[in-house]
Design a protein around this motif. Structure first.
Motif: not given
Length: 145
Positions: A20-37
């Motif tokens: 979304d605007e201002g939000k990224y997710n980090i994935y490991l094997n398509n599973n979210v491990i971190l949400k960043l603003e």
């Protein structure tokens, strides 16, 4: 860049995606491990040939991520938005606290990756040490809240 095809790690593929605007997710094997603003994922530095384990597949185990945080720190007329964090995949998935140097847009000059600890040295001589999932500043830096 993590947002392209991702990078091969010892635990699988690490990637990022704008949610979304201002939000990224980090994935490991398509599973979210971190949400960043953040509005942008600048860069990801990676290192894989640590001397204390065998890794012949060029798979990464420690990843240093740099991003521009949406929750900038403002003090003494200085705005700090660029943050760093470590994703450690040596044993389990461990994500450090975010950290940043005390000088606006200061450059990371040197990384000393090691088996017991890793040291990050910035242009203004601020130093951070990563060990066992924790970031410690040992010379004039800031840990993110």
């Amino acid at each position: 860049m993590l947002s392209k095809e991702g990078c091969k790690t010892s635990k699988g593929i690490l990637s990022s995606k704008k949610i979304d605007e201002g939000k990224y997710n980090i994935y490991l094997n398509n599973n979210v491990i971190l949400k960043l603003e953040t509005n942008s994922m600048d860069e990801a530095f990676s290192y894989y040939d640590l001397p204390y384990h065998k890794n012949n597949n060029n798979e990464k185990d420690l990843i240093l991520i740099k991003y521009n945080g949406n929750d900038c720190k403002i003090d003494d007329s200085i705005v700090r938005c660029r943050k760093f964090l470590v994703i450690d995949l040596v044993k389990d998935v461990v994500i450090s606290k975010s950290f940043y140097p005390p000088v606006l847009n200061d450059k990371l000059l040197y990384i000393n990756w090691g088996s017991k600890r890793s040291k990050f040295i910035f242009e203004n001589e601020s130093v951070f040490v990563y060990k066992d999932g924790n970031i410690e500043m040992i010379n004039s830096g800031y840990l993110a809240e």
